[in-house]
Design a protein around this motif. Structure first.
Motif, short mmCIF file in Angstrom:
data_model
loop_
_atom_site.label_atom_id
_atom_site.label_comp_id
_atom_site.label_asym_id
_atom_site.label_seq_id
_atom_site.Cartn_x
_atom_site.Cartn_y
_atom_site.Cartn_z
N ARG A 59 0.85 -1.20 0.00
CA ARG A 59 0.00 0.00 0.00
C ARG A 59 0.88 1.25 0.00
N ARG B 107 -9.73 -3.97 -4.46
CA ARG B 107 -8.99 -3.35 -5.55
C ARG B 107 -7.49 -3.33 -5.30
N GLY B 108 -7.09 -2.81 -4.15
CA GLY B 108 -5.67 -2.68 -3.89
C GLY B 108 -4.95 -4.01 -3.85
N SER C 97 1.20 -3.59 -6.88
CA SER C 97 1.49 -2.37 -6.14
C SER C 97 2.23 -1.37 -7.02
N ARG D 135 -6.43 0.91 -8.20
CA ARG D 135 -5.74 1.01 -6.92
C ARG D 135 -6.11 2.33 -6.26
#
Length: 474
Positions: free
Chosen positions: A40, A393-394, A399, A134
């Motif tokens: 994240r 979603r993330g 990433s 994201r």
């Protein structure tokens, strides 16, 4: 973080650590240097700018990128109640739990900083749900929604008051100045909710159909007052409860407890005052709490709750685990109150002891952690078999460290959501919606009701796991 560390099937401490860690995956805003979920990154750094206010921070509620105020506030209330009730059993995780609460309350303080206004949502949910992006890439409208005295929303203002009041208790000793700021904001939020009564479901366009309240705002008003009474010991709030309980439906013993319905939680909290403080005026709430416990125990003649063949509480296909974790939390909390007052309850001809309540809750928690017909953990990162296609979603998109270039709204659907590859990122600790009524589970991003995590699923599980650490029953 490795997901292969050793654990036992009932390693509640390991599960507690992961359960709290999940909230870092839901963070919005500028992430701190000690962020543990490294996939994240910073997101939504201009939230509130269209209203010239700072609304950066807080939590995304589930697998989308919207900040919904009602479930976020309930999440903070339940995290705070978990710490208040069972924090002494959390060990080194207590500080992480407080950090998770503070990430939410810092944001709630921003939303309540203006007279006769509370900011209740950031992000257009229709546009957001039409994209698979994201959080770090968001280019959909970050529309700001608010309640005012002209367009009030008592349930969300009152839940915000409950969250801030409960959190003020958490920080009362460790950070008195912060605790007082939370309490001051809680009082203002409740006054606003009580003075301008209406449902935000009807006044705020954009609240429905995502977090509509089905039973109005009366339960939230009483819920807020109960927490303000705990935070202040003021006779004003006790008198408010006794004077308004019937009008606000305090006699209801609903078969659920969650972001929309607070009746069961109200009854359990006020039953404590009868059990431990000998307040006879609270006897009705104790009777209601007893009735709720009888209704959710499968071995009693009064049970009204459905169970899967494998023994999981089952209320419906969409995010069923929210009912499992909230009910488990109430069972364990009430067992704690009964233990401390040396009491049992009677469900017809069945005598229910605190140990019996704990056993019922433990079966639910153990089911989540893998004691189920599929031998499958519904907590991501706990055990060898857990969801790999979480509707998030993330987690489902690479990433920004692995894929620095922007991934567009529709590209996310075409290249990631609709592909058969498991998620590249492990959303440690996330508890997903869970299996169907026959204990069957389809691990697919397409099955959002089964594979989407929610903050308000995890929040009560934090307290439940901490309780089971203290009362391990093999």
């Amino acid at each position: 973080m490795s997901t292969n560390s050793s654990f036992s099937r009932k390693d509640y401490r390991h599960a507690l650590s992961r359960c709290i860690n999940f909230f870092e995956g839901q963070r919005s805003g500028k992430l701190p240097a000690n962020q543990r979920l490294k996939w994240r990154d910073d997101s939504a750094l201009h939230d509130g700018s269209e209203e010239n206010v700072d609304l950066v921070g807080g939590y995304y509620d589930a697998g989308d990128n919207v900040k919904f105020g009602l479930p976020m506030a309930f999440t903070i209330t339940m995290l705070s109640w978990s710490v208040i009730e069972f924090g002494q059993h959390m060990g080194s995780e207590l500080n992480n739990a407080r950090t998770a609460i503070r990430w939410g309350t810092d944001y709630l303080l921003k939303t309540t900083a203006y007279p006769d206004t509370i900011y209740v949502q950031v992000g257009d949910p229709n546009l957001d749900h039409d994209c698979w992006e994201r959080p770090e890439d968001m280019d959909t409208a970050r529309t700001v929604y608010k309640i005012t005295k002209e367009k009030p929303g008592s349930e969300i203002a009152a839940e915000t008051a409950a969250a801030l009041a409960a959190a003020s208790i958490v920080f009362k000793n460790s950070d008195p100045a912060y605790s007082q700021a939370l309490l001051d904001s809680a009082i203002r939020s409740f006054v606003f909710a009580d003075k301008y009564q209406a449902s935000y479901t009807t006044t705020v366009q954009g609240a429905c159909p995502f977090y509509c309240t089905s039973n109005g705002y009366h339960d939230e008003l009483l819920w807020a007052v109960v927490w303000l009474r705990k935070a202040t010991s003021s006779m004003f709030y006790r008198n408010y409860i006794l004077s308004n309980a019937e009008r606000l439906g305090a006699d209801k013993t609903m078969l659920e407890f969650g972001w929309d319905d607070k009746h069961a939680g109200i009854n359990v909290l006020l039953a404590k005052e009868f059990l431990l403080a000998n307040l006879s005026s609270m006897q009705e709430f104790k009777s209601n709490a007893d009735k709720f416990m009888c209704w959710v125990l499968p071995e009693t003649p009064n049970d009204h709750v459905n169970f899967t063949p494998g023994g999981l509480i089952y209320k419906g296909d969409a995010a069923n685990m929210q009912d499992v974790t909230t009910i488990s939390f109430l069972l364990l909390t009430y067992a704690n109150y009964l233990d401390r007052s040396n009491q049992v309850i009677s469900c017809g001809n069945v005598q229910v002891t605190p140990a019996r309540l704990r056993g019922a809750a433990q079966r639910q928690v153990d089911y989540i952690l893998g004691d189920n017909p599929l031998n499958f953990s519904y907590m991501v990162g706990y055990g060898p078999h857990f969801p790999r296609y979480v509707h998030h979603r993330g987690a489902s998109l690479p990433s920004v460290r692995e894929h620095p270039s922007h991934i567009t709204c529709k590209e996310g659907y075409a290249n990631y959501f609709n592909k058969d590859n498991p998620n590249p990122n492990i959303l440690i600790g996330a508890v997903v919606g869970g299996p169907d009524h026959n204990d069957q589970f389809i691990d697919s991003r397409l099955k959002s009701g089964q594979t989407e995590p929610c903050t308000y699923i995890n929040a009560p599980l934090v307290g439940a796991l901490a309780s089971l650490l203290a009362h391990r029953m093999e």
